[in-house]
Every structure is written in C-alpha cells, then in structure tokens.
Design a protein around this motif. Structure first.
Motif, PDB file in Angstrom:
ATOM      1  N   ALA A  59     -17.839  -4.721  -2.284  1.00 31.09           N
ATOM      2  CA  ALA A  59     -16.748  -4.686  -1.307  1.00 31.09           C
ATOM      3  C   ALA A  59     -16.123  -6.066  -1.119  1.00 31.09           C
ATOM      4  N   MET A  60     -14.841  -6.064  -0.744  1.00 27.94           N
ATOM      5  CA  MET A  60     -14.113  -7.312  -0.481  1.00 27.94           C
ATOM      6  C   MET A  60     -13.302  -7.133   0.795  1.00 27.94           C
ATOM      7  N   SER A  61     -13.203  -8.203   1.574  1.00 25.62           N
ATOM      8  CA  SER A  61     -12.481  -8.096   2.833  1.00 25.62           C
ATOM      9  C   SER A  61     -11.940  -9.448   3.278  1.00 25.62           C
ATOM     10  N   GLU A  62     -10.746  -9.404   3.873  1.00 27.11           N
ATOM     11  CA  GLU A  62     -10.194 -10.606   4.495  1.00 27.11           C
ATOM     12  C   GLU A  62     -11.003 -11.024   5.713  1.00 27.11           C
ATOM     13  N   ILE A  79      -8.569  -2.594  -6.642  1.00 30.96           N
ATOM     14  CA  ILE A  79      -8.549  -3.594  -5.568  1.00 30.96           C
ATOM     15  C   ILE A  79      -8.265  -2.930  -4.234  1.00 30.96           C
ATOM     16  N   HIS A  80      -7.353  -1.980  -4.236  1.00 33.21           N
ATOM     17  CA  HIS A  80      -7.032  -1.258  -3.004  1.00 33.21           C
ATOM     18  C   HIS A  80      -8.231  -0.450  -2.522  1.00 33.21           C
ATOM     19  N   ARG A  81      -8.958   0.165  -3.450  1.00 34.97           N
ATOM     20  CA  ARG A  81     -10.098   0.997  -3.086  1.00 34.97           C
ATOM     21  C   ARG A  81     -11.259   0.168  -2.526  1.00 34.97           C
ATOM     22  N   MET A  82     -11.470  -1.020  -3.040  1.00 37.70           N
ATOM     23  CA  MET A  82     -12.659  -1.799  -2.694  1.00 37.70           C
ATOM     24  C   MET A  82     -12.399  -2.915  -1.693  1.00 37.70           C
ATOM     25  N   SER A  83     -11.173  -3.018  -1.162  1.00 35.11           N
ATOM     26  CA  SER A  83     -10.864  -4.124  -0.254  1.00 35.11           C
ATOM     27  C   SER A  83      -9.823  -3.722   0.770  1.00 35.11           C
ATOM     28  N   ASP A  84      -9.544  -4.652   1.680  1.00 34.63           N
ATOM     29  CA  ASP A  84      -8.449  -4.472   2.632  1.00 34.63           C
ATOM     30  C   ASP A  84      -7.316  -5.463   2.364  1.00 34.63           C
ATOM     31  N   TYR A  85      -7.281  -6.017   1.161  1.00 33.07           N
ATOM     32  CA  TYR A  85      -6.282  -7.032   0.830  1.00 33.07           C
ATOM     33  C   TYR A  85      -4.868  -6.472   0.737  1.00 33.07           C
ATOM     34  N   CYS A  86      -4.744  -5.253   0.244  1.00 33.08           N
ATOM     35  CA  CYS A  86      -3.414  -4.751  -0.112  1.00 33.08           C
ATOM     36  C   CYS A  86      -2.518  -4.533   1.102  1.00 33.08           C
ATOM     37  N   ARG A 125       2.506  -9.022   0.053  1.00 30.25           N
ATOM     38  CA  ARG A 125       3.933  -8.894  -0.226  1.00 30.25           C
ATOM     39  C   ARG A 125       4.174  -7.790  -1.253  1.00 30.25           C
ATOM     40  N   TYR A 126       3.238  -7.642  -2.176  1.00 27.61           N
ATOM     41  CA  TYR A 126       3.411  -6.676  -3.252  1.00 27.61           C
ATOM     42  C   TYR A 126       2.823  -5.318  -2.869  1.00 27.61           C
ATOM     43  N   ARG A 127       3.332  -4.267  -3.489  1.00 28.13           N
ATOM     44  CA  ARG A 127       2.927  -2.906  -3.161  1.00 28.13           C
ATOM     45  C   ARG A 127       1.992  -2.370  -4.236  1.00 28.13           C
ATOM     46  N   HIS A 128       0.779  -2.043  -3.810  1.00 22.03           N
ATOM     47  CA  HIS A 128      -0.262  -1.681  -4.769  1.00 22.03           C
ATOM     48  C   HIS A 128       0.038  -0.397  -5.523  1.00 22.03           C
ATOM     49  N   ALA A 129       0.833   0.505  -4.958  1.00 20.48           N
ATOM     50  CA  ALA A 129       1.084   1.799  -5.600  1.00 20.48           C
ATOM     51  C   ALA A 129       2.279   1.765  -6.545  1.00 20.48           C
ATOM     52  N   GLU A 130       3.044   0.679  -6.546  1.00 20.06           N
ATOM     53  CA  GLU A 130       4.240   0.604  -7.385  1.00 20.06           C
ATOM     54  C   GLU A 130       3.927  -0.089  -8.704  1.00 20.06           C
ATOM     55  N   ARG A 131       4.506   0.443  -9.795  1.00 18.50           N
ATOM     56  CA  ARG A 131       4.244  -0.108 -11.131  1.00 18.50           C
ATOM     57  C   ARG A 131       5.375  -0.978 -11.640  1.00 18.50           C
ATOM     58  N   PRO A 166       1.624  -7.146  -9.370  1.00 22.00           N
ATOM     59  CA  PRO A 166       1.549  -7.640 -10.751  1.00 22.00           C
ATOM     60  C   PRO A 166       0.383  -7.062 -11.540  1.00 22.00           C
ATOM     61  N   PHE A 167      -0.712  -6.716 -10.892  1.00 27.07           N
ATOM     62  CA  PHE A 167      -1.852  -6.176 -11.616  1.00 27.07           C
ATOM     63  C   PHE A 167      -1.500  -4.889 -12.367  1.00 27.07           C
ATOM     64  N   ASN A 168      -0.581  -4.099 -11.837  1.00 28.10           N
ATOM     65  CA  ASN A 168      -0.294  -2.802 -12.435  1.00 28.10           C
ATOM     66  C   ASN A 168       0.365  -2.938 -13.804  1.00 28.10           C
ATOM     67  N   ALA A 169       1.485  -3.641 -13.875  1.00 33.25           N
ATOM     68  CA  ALA A 169       2.159  -3.797 -15.167  1.00 33.25           C
ATOM     69  C   ALA A 169       1.319  -4.623 -16.131  1.00 33.25           C
ATOM     70  N   LEU A 170       0.646  -5.644 -15.617  1.00 36.99           N
ATOM     71  CA  LEU A 170      -0.179  -6.468 -16.501  1.00 36.99           C
ATOM     72  C   LEU A 170      -1.319  -5.666 -17.118  1.00 36.99           C
ATOM     73  N   TYR A 171      -1.873  -4.722 -16.367  1.00 38.83           N
ATOM     74  CA  TYR A 171      -2.959  -3.899 -16.886  1.00 38.83           C
ATOM     75  C   TYR A 171      -2.518  -3.118 -18.120  1.00 38.83           C
ATOM     76  N   TRP A 172      -1.408  -2.415 -17.988  1.00 39.15           N
ATOM     77  CA  TRP A 172      -0.943  -1.599 -19.110  1.00 39.15           C
ATOM     78  C   TRP A 172      -0.428  -2.462 -20.256  1.00 39.15           C
ATOM     79  N   ASP A 173       0.166  -3.588 -19.929  1.00 41.71           N
ATOM     80  CA  ASP A 173       0.637  -4.501 -20.976  1.00 41.71           C
ATOM     81  C   ASP A 173      -0.540  -5.076 -21.754  1.00 41.71           C
ATOM     82  N   PHE A 174      -1.633  -5.396 -21.065  1.00 41.64           N
ATOM     83  CA  PHE A 174      -2.828  -5.917 -21.724  1.00 41.64           C
ATOM     84  C   PHE A 174      -3.362  -4.900 -22.725  1.00 41.64           C
ATOM     85  N   LEU A 175      -3.463  -3.644 -22.315  1.00 38.34           N
ATOM     86  CA  LEU A 175      -3.952  -2.608 -23.226  1.00 38.34           C
ATOM     87  C   LEU A 175      -3.014  -2.431 -24.416  1.00 38.34           C
TER      88      LEU A 175
END
Length: 509
Positions: free
Chosen positions: A255-258, A431-438, A442-448, A455-464
């Motif tokens: 778990a992660m938390s602010e 990150i959203h599931r395991m923390s309260d950071y989202c 400023r960024y929206r965790h559900a938007e790609r 940034p994690f969303n597009a970077l994830y698929w780009d990495f693959l």
C-alpha cells in the motif's frame, strides 16, 4: 607485533568473533574517506548516519578495551583513500600483518584484494559473519539456468534453515508463499504506528562533513536524525516493529499513501545492511511472533521472505554476475533522468510524494521504489545506469550488492529477465488501486490520451509496443499484448501521440 584490522562503514557487527576479547596486539581501524563519499552522489542522511554510526562503534570498541584508530573526515592526516591511509598507518604503527572483513561491494573487494596482494607483510580476508549464504551459493544452486527465480532459492533456504517449517519438513500452513494475501490498499485504519525511533542531534558532525567539501543531496535533518546508530537502538527498533507493525505488515506491505510514509514497514534495512543486526535474529524474532500468535502467518512469511529469500538471493546474483552486470541494458535505454528526480518538483502526485519523501527521509518502501519511481523510469526509457546511481545514492539502505540487482534486474529489467520473470510495469490503474495519490493529482488516472491523461497510461502501452521484439514471447505479457493488438487504430495512434508528448517534455511533467 601489531595486526591492523580494517573495518568498513557497513561492518558494524558488535557480535563478530573478532571482538570476543581485547588484544593489545590488534589495532582496529575505521576511516571516513572522500573515496567513499564521492564514488556516487549520496543522500546527506546516508553520509551522516554512516559516519555517526561508525563513530559510535569506535567508542564501543574502545570502551570494551580494544585498541582503535579512527580517522575522521576532517583529520589533517586523512589522505581520503583507503589504500593511502593504510600505507601510512602500517608504517606508523609498524604493523606486521593486515586483516580485513570481506567487503560486500565488488569495487572494494577488488581494491582490497589488490592492495593485500601487493603488501610485503601477511594479509588475509576474513568472513563478515553476517550472511546466511556464501557469495557463490546462489550461482551453485542455479548453475546454467537462464532464469534465476527467487522462489526456488527461497524454498531451499526455508528448508535448509528450518524456518516456518513443520517437523515433517513441510511449510507451515501448507504453502510456501502467502503473497497473494498481502495486497490490500490502506484507507487509514489501522493507524500507522507512532514514530518511536531515537532522535539524534548531529549538527556538529554535519558541519564537519560540509566543511570537508563532501557533496550530497537531500535533506540532512542533522538536528533530528532518526536512523539507529548502534546495536542497542537497532534492537529496540526491531522490538517495536514486531510488537506494533508486523501484525499488519502483510496486509499493507504494497500500500501507498500521502498520509503515511512508514505505514507498517520495519525500516530495519539500514541496521541490517551495516550489520548492527543479523538476518538470523530478525528472522527468528518474526517467526517467534507467529508461534506466539502475535502476528498472522501471511504477514510473518512475507516479511521473512524479504530477508531469508530476497536479500540473500540478490546478493548471490550480484557476486555471480559482477562486474559485467553493472552495464546491463537489454532495451538500450539512454534518456537522461528528469531534473525532478533531484527535487521532487513534478505535477505527478505519486512521484512528487515518493521522490519528495525519499529526499526528506532517505527512504521509500519497496513498492514506491519499484512501482512508482522504477516503473516510470522503465516506461520512459531512462538510462538504467543513471537510474542505478540515483537509487544507490538516495536511499540510506542502498549498498551496491543489494541495490544494483534490485534496480537493474527487478526494477529496470535491464538484465533481460535473469532476475525477474517479467518487467514490473503498470499503467495508472495499479497506482490508483494501491494508493490515494491519484485523487490529488493534476493528471487523470482513467484517461489515456489528452494533456490531462496520466503519463503512466500512454507510456505503458508505448513501452510494450516499442519493445515487442524483446518481450512478445514472455507468457506473463500475453494478455496485455492481446489487448494492444485488439485496440482500434485510432486508440493506438492517440496513445502513441500522447507518449511522444510525454517523452518530449519529461522535465515539465
């Protein structure tokens, strides 16, 4: 006759057999040297805590009747390198033999081996009497296998040392691993245990370090340093962890938390890695808590696996693969670290918190290191050697033997899968599931896609997509590759565009 015995800054083991009795013929030498502060840029607290602990240890040895020579960082006779200082001390004290404890880092092992070989007096390396395995034990166990999976090594260690085993030789509870039960998010209850570690004021020592021209980064917190500086403090910290945090460690270890920087983690890795504590005593205390029904099996097994399994395992990987392992870079990543790695000044709330916490406390727990900082670094294609040096410098418990395999192997998959069965990457969903950071980002965790998309969303698929040639055959990535292939072209194009935007402006995220 005088035997000079060298003690390094991570060899503060008060229970070592060397110290069983005081012998005036033995001269114990500890030294604070620029050689060790300057090979990588270190966190201020790391330098401060190690020096303070070394000074405490030297006083302990002297009070027990041992003959001690201590070179402080500002000593006018300090030549600021281990070999140069040894040469001077050997001549000054008419030393007739030289001994040192086995270093844990390859560079020091080679330096001292070369130095000892060139001496005109007898020289020998002795066992540090700390680890549960020899340097080459993992290599002997895995042999020529392409992948060195920790789980098989861990099971062997459990059986060999009789840890969490029944009298019939089976794992207690009927299972070796309870990791699947240890993945809960934390929502504020149970409360994080109160901070009970001793607080030290080392402003004078910090002033000496600064005056000596030692470079560092991060917050020194010299007037309220919280890290244990001797065995008694480390044992007290172990007691508090077992009593107050271990019962909840399993549930919330990921778990992660602010709202909580420590949660239920032990923060014992610094004391372990400088050898104030032995791994066996920590393991035994945790196992006894389960046998006393003071902590659940899943929590105790998960904690013990980190020490009996992972810690010994990565050490084996390190010694089997050095020095070549240091240059591992299977993806050819070469991007520079963004400037906010050194300041925490990013609009991504999760990384602002994890890096800010690291800069303030010289510590972040393993999921923050792996699934926030490491995840981003891998997805963004940051230079793994730069990432390694950053991890080695910023964390108080980071010594190369344990940090390098964790960073290059587990975090960055730079060794191509020797250590990890798949790259540890994720989109914002994890990150959203395991923390309260989202919620405060400023960024929206559900938007790609789009400028507000995490940034994690597009970077994830780009990495693959860009690493398909290396990763497509990995069975643990079969599902995301199927998802990628089923995406409409318009979605893939939007993700590719967003990833390019993110990578073009890493420093401004």
């Amino acid at each position: 006759m005088t035997v000079l015995r060298l003690l390094l800054g991570d060899q503060l083991n008060a229970n070592h057999s060397w110290f069983g009795r005081a012998d005036p013929g033995m001269l114990y030498v500890l030294m604070e040297v620029r050689q060790e502060t300057g090979y990588v840029l270190h966190h201020a607290q790391k330098i401060l805590a190690i020096f303070a602990a070394m000074r405490d240890f030297a006083k302990h040895l002297a009070s027990a009747g041992h003959r001690v020579c201590y070179l402080s960082i500002d000593d006018p006779h300090n030549l600021q390198s281990i070999p140069a200082n040894l040469d001077r001390l050997i001549a000054r004290h008419r030393v007739t033999a030289f001994e040192y404890l086995a270093p844990d880092e390859w560079r020091l092992d080679r330096q001292l081996a070369d130095y000892a070989e060139a001496l005109a007096i007898p020289a020998a390396m002795r066992d540090s009497e700390h680890f549960l395995t020899g340097r080459d034990e993992a290599a002997g166990f895995f042999g020529s296998r392409r992948r060195w999976t920790m789980e098989s090594f861990y099971r062997r260690m459990r059986a060999r040392h009789g840890v969490l085993m029944t009298s019939a030789g089976a794992p207690v509870g009927g299972r070796w691993n309870f990791d699947a039960e240890n993945r809960k998010a934390w929502h504020g209850s149970p409360a994080e245990p109160a901070e009970c570690r001793a607080m030290h004021d080392h402003r004078d020592l910090w002033a000496q370090i600064v005056a000596a021209g030692v470079d560092s980064f991060g917050e020194p917190r010299a007037e309220h340093l919280r890290w244990p500086l001797n065995r008694a403090e480390a044992v007290a910290q172990l007691d508090v962890f077992v009593d107050r945090a271990l019962p909840y460690f399993g549930d919330y270890q990921d778990a992660m938390s602010e709202r909580a920087s420590r949660l239920f983690h032990s923060l014992l890795s610094f004391a372990l890695n400088v050898k104030m504590l032995s791994p066996r005593e920590v393991i035994d205390r945790a196992e006894q808590a389960w046998r006393d029904e003071a902590a659940p099996l899943a929590a105790v097994e998960g904690f013990i696996r980190q020490i009996l399994g992972w810690r010994e395992y990565v050490r084996g990987v390190y010694w089997a693969r050095m020095p070549g392992y240091a240059s591992s870079n299977v993806f050819g990543h070469d991007r520079e670290l963004p400037g906010w790695f050194w300041t925490g000044d990013t609009q991504m709330n999760c990384l602002r918190h994890a890096i800010g916490q690291s800069l303030e406390h010289a510590h972040a727990h393993h999921i923050q290191r792996l699934m926030l900082v490491g995840n981003f670094a891998l997805l963004a294609g940051l230079d793994p050697q730069q990432v390694h040096r950053w991890y080695l410098g910023i964390y108080i418990d980071a010594f190369e033997w344990v940090e390098m395999p964790n960073t290059l192997g587990m975090s960055q998959f730079a060794d191509g899968g020797l250590l990890a069965t798949k790259p540890y990457v994720s989109s914002a969903a994890y990150i959203h599931r395991m923390s309260d950071y989202c919620g405060g980002c400023r960024y929206r965790h559900a938007e790609r896609s789009g400028e507000r998309a995490c940034p994690f969303n597009a970077l994830y698929w780009d990495f693959l997509a860009r690493n398909r040639g290396v990763l497509a055959g990995n069975p643990r990535l079969a599902m995301p590759y199927r998802q990628l292939d089923r995406m409409p072209d318009t979605r893939r194009d939007a993700l590719r565009k967003r990833a390019a935007e993110v990578l073009d402006r890493l420093d401004a995220l």
